[in-house]
Design an enzyme around this catalytic site. Structure first.
Site, PDB file in Angstrom:
ATOM      1  N   ARG A  50      24.648   1.808  -1.831  1.00 14.14           N
ATOM      2  CA  ARG A  50      22.414   1.628  -0.907  1.00 14.14           C
ATOM      3  C   ARG A  50      22.679   0.938   0.007  1.00 14.14           C
ATOM      4  O   ARG A  50      21.382   1.801   1.225  1.00 14.14           O
ATOM      5  CB  ARG A  50      22.787   0.364  -2.099  1.00 14.14           C
ATOM      6  CG  ARG A  50      21.241   0.413  -1.845  1.00 14.14           C
ATOM      7  CD  ARG A  50      20.672  -0.926  -2.114  1.00 14.14           C
ATOM      8  NE  ARG A  50      20.949  -1.363  -4.209  1.00 14.14           N
ATOM      9  CZ  ARG A  50      21.666  -3.133  -4.155  1.00 14.14           C
ATOM     10  NH1 ARG A  50      21.607  -2.997  -2.955  1.00 14.14           N
ATOM     11  NH2 ARG A  50      22.326  -2.544  -5.298  1.00 14.14           N
ATOM     12  N   TYR A 102      -3.336   9.682   5.870  1.00 15.14           N
ATOM     13  CA  TYR A 102      -2.483  11.000   4.582  1.00 15.14           C
ATOM     14  C   TYR A 102      -2.353   9.986   2.812  1.00 15.14           C
ATOM     15  O   TYR A 102      -3.061   8.961   3.368  1.00 15.14           O
ATOM     16  CB  TYR A 102      -0.899  11.103   4.584  1.00 15.14           C
ATOM     17  CG  TYR A 102      -0.381  11.596   3.578  1.00 15.14           C
ATOM     18  CD1 TYR A 102      -0.269  12.777   3.330  1.00 15.14           C
ATOM     19  CD2 TYR A 102       0.546  10.762   2.491  1.00 15.14           C
ATOM     20  CE1 TYR A 102       0.486  13.231   1.941  1.00 15.14           C
ATOM     21  CE2 TYR A 102       0.997  11.403   1.715  1.00 15.14           C
ATOM     22  CZ  TYR A 102       0.749  12.755   1.337  1.00 15.14           C
ATOM     23  OH  TYR A 102       1.492  13.373   0.043  1.00 15.14           O
ATOM     24  N   ASP A 175       2.495   7.717  12.040  1.00 15.87           N
ATOM     25  CA  ASP A 175       3.066   8.814  11.235  1.00 15.87           C
ATOM     26  C   ASP A 175       3.471  10.180  12.118  1.00 15.87           C
ATOM     27  O   ASP A 175       2.066  10.794  12.328  1.00 15.87           O
ATOM     28  CB  ASP A 175       2.248   9.001   9.835  1.00 15.87           C
ATOM     29  CG  ASP A 175       3.066   9.951   8.989  1.00 15.87           C
ATOM     30  OD1 ASP A 175       3.293  11.002   9.704  1.00 15.87           O
ATOM     31  OD2 ASP A 175       2.690   9.231   8.050  1.00 15.87           O
ATOM     32  N   LYS A 200       8.232  17.445   5.027  1.00 13.93           N
ATOM     33  CA  LYS A 200       7.490  18.768   5.447  1.00 13.93           C
ATOM     34  C   LYS A 200       8.724  19.162   6.900  1.00 13.93           C
ATOM     35  O   LYS A 200       9.318  19.743   6.273  1.00 13.93           O
ATOM     36  CB  LYS A 200       6.906  17.753   6.284  1.00 13.93           C
ATOM     37  CG  LYS A 200       6.456  16.701   5.577  1.00 13.93           C
ATOM     38  CD  LYS A 200       5.275  17.725   4.355  1.00 13.93           C
ATOM     39  CE  LYS A 200       5.286  16.565   2.812  1.00 13.93           C
ATOM     40  NZ  LYS A 200       4.480  15.400   3.257  1.00 13.93           N
TER      41      LYS A 200
END
Ligand SMILES: *Cc1c(COP(=O)(O)O)cnc(C)c1O
Length: 389
Positions: A50, A102, A175, A200
């Site tokens: 993790r 967004y 962002d 993206k």
């Protein structure tokens, strides 16, 4: 001091030296969730998956370099990365966010964080006076912007917003998903935190989800590492491996995206059935100063036909595409077309969409890297559906 290496060299090599054990040229995919310790109290820097994974660390090193940060922390999605940043806030902290945000980040702020006492005020951040009024009113701990914005590709002057944030003692989050670090590096313009949906452009092939936060402050980096380990939204090793494979070609892909998008923006601007084209290069000098290229996204509005409903008219265009796929998302090598009013921005009330200029006749393109003539022919064929009847 050796000369700083260029973008493509760093994308291909930083964090990716040959494997010390085998010489494997490409970073191996380490799937092991646990690491055998040499002796009690003695390990090799890796304990449990993790928190520690060499494949993920290779990706993080490369991304930190490309975004000019001190460290990058990778997450299972862009939303998990955004959430990690918001988890550094305390109840009663205030956020000012750009009103072109967004949809998923808007939902996170409104439906998850507002009920916990962290309220967000929205301002048109491309209008610096409006942004400053909001900041003076609410004294935000965090300011959150996107540039270029979705779907109208408005460009926000990141350096100017960063100066405002310093004046008001706020942390600036950018962002950078739409631009990618190839086109702009907000940390060098004064931002404190960069967030990406690596799903993206960075992944680039529409086959892997992921997100990353890049920062320039060591303490913040350690805080984010702590939160990721505590909350667990880590990026899986195979996803890290695929994302790193995509990242190597980010520079060449972005150049082709930009070349195709520039050609298409020009074609659309001259098309008789197109009313307006939204493209960073058509929006004045800030884009030119701030971005290496205007990027690969182009939106446009078709001329309304008084004889038809805007929905019917836009549907007639969207149903005619053969090369562009009608799909959500962006940034892959394949071209996508979307209808913001009913797809990415459907959650906004119609009045709110109208206030922001997201009319029913707006179409958004994620221009891929196919041969541009095929894309233009496809657009020309689709636009014949906008012909008055
Ligand atoms: C897609 C996207 C996100 C969310 O990322 P996921 O990887 O889908 O969770 C955040 N911001 C922007 C600008 C995006 O395009």
């Amino acid at each position: 001091m050796p000369e700083r290496q260029g973008f493509n060299t760093r994308a291909i090599h930083v964090g990716q030296s040959p494997d010390p054990l085998t010489g494997a040229t490409i970073p191996p995919l380490y799937l092991s969730t646990t690491y055998t310790q040499v002796a009690l109290g003695q390990h090799r820097g890796y304990e449990y998956g993790r928190n520690d994974n060499p494949t993920r660390e290779a990706l993080e090193a490369a991304l930190a370099s490309l975004e000019e940060g001190v460290g990058a922390v990778a997450y299972a999605s862009g939303m998990a990365a955004s959430d990690a940043v918001l988890r550094t806030l305390n109840p009663s902290d205030r956020v000012v966010a750009s009103s072109d945000l967004y949809g998923g980040v808007y939902r996170l702020l409104e439906r998850v964080y507002r009920p916990q006492g962290i309220a967000t005020t929205y301002a048109d951040a491309w209008d610096l006076a409006a942004l400053e009024r909001a900041m003076a009113t609410v004294a935000p701990r965090l300011v959150w912007i996107e540039s270029p914005s979705n779907p109208l590709l408005r460009v926000i002057d990141i350096a100017a917003v960063a100066a405002l944030c310093r004046r008001y003692g706020a942390t600036l989050v950018v962002d950078n998903t739409f631009a990618s670090p190839f086109n702009q590096t907000p940390l060098t313009l004064g931002a404190d935190i960069v967030v990406h949906s690596t799903t993206k452009y960075i992944g680039g092939h529409s086959d892997v989800m992921g997100g990353v936060v890049v920062v320039k402050d060591r303490t913040l980096y350690e805080d984010l590492r702590f939160i990721r380990n505590a909350a667990g939204a880590t990026l899986g090793p195979f996803d890290a491996w695929l994302t790193l494979r995509g990242l190597k070609t980010l520079g060449v892909r972005m150049r082709q995206h930009a070349e195709n998008a520039a050609y298409i923006a020009d074609f659309l601007r001259r098309h008789p059935l197109v009313e307006e084209v939204y493209y960073p290069a058509f929006q004045g000098e800030v884009a030119q100063r701030q971005m290496r290229t205007p990027g690969g996204m182009v939106s446009f509005r078709i001329k309304a036909d008084p004889g038809r409903s805007p929905y019917e008219q836009v549907k007639a265009v969207l149903d005619r595409f053969r090369v562009f796929s009608l799909a959500e998302s962006l940034g892959g090598v394949e071209s996508l077309v979307g209808h913001p009013a009913t797809m990415t921005h459907a959650a906004l009330a119609p009045e709110e969409r109208a206030r922001r200029g997201i009319l029913d006749t707006v179409i958004r393109l994620s221009v891929g890297i196919e041969d541009v003539n095929d894309l233009v022919n496809d657009l020309a064929g689709a636009l014949s559906g906008a012909q008055p009847q």
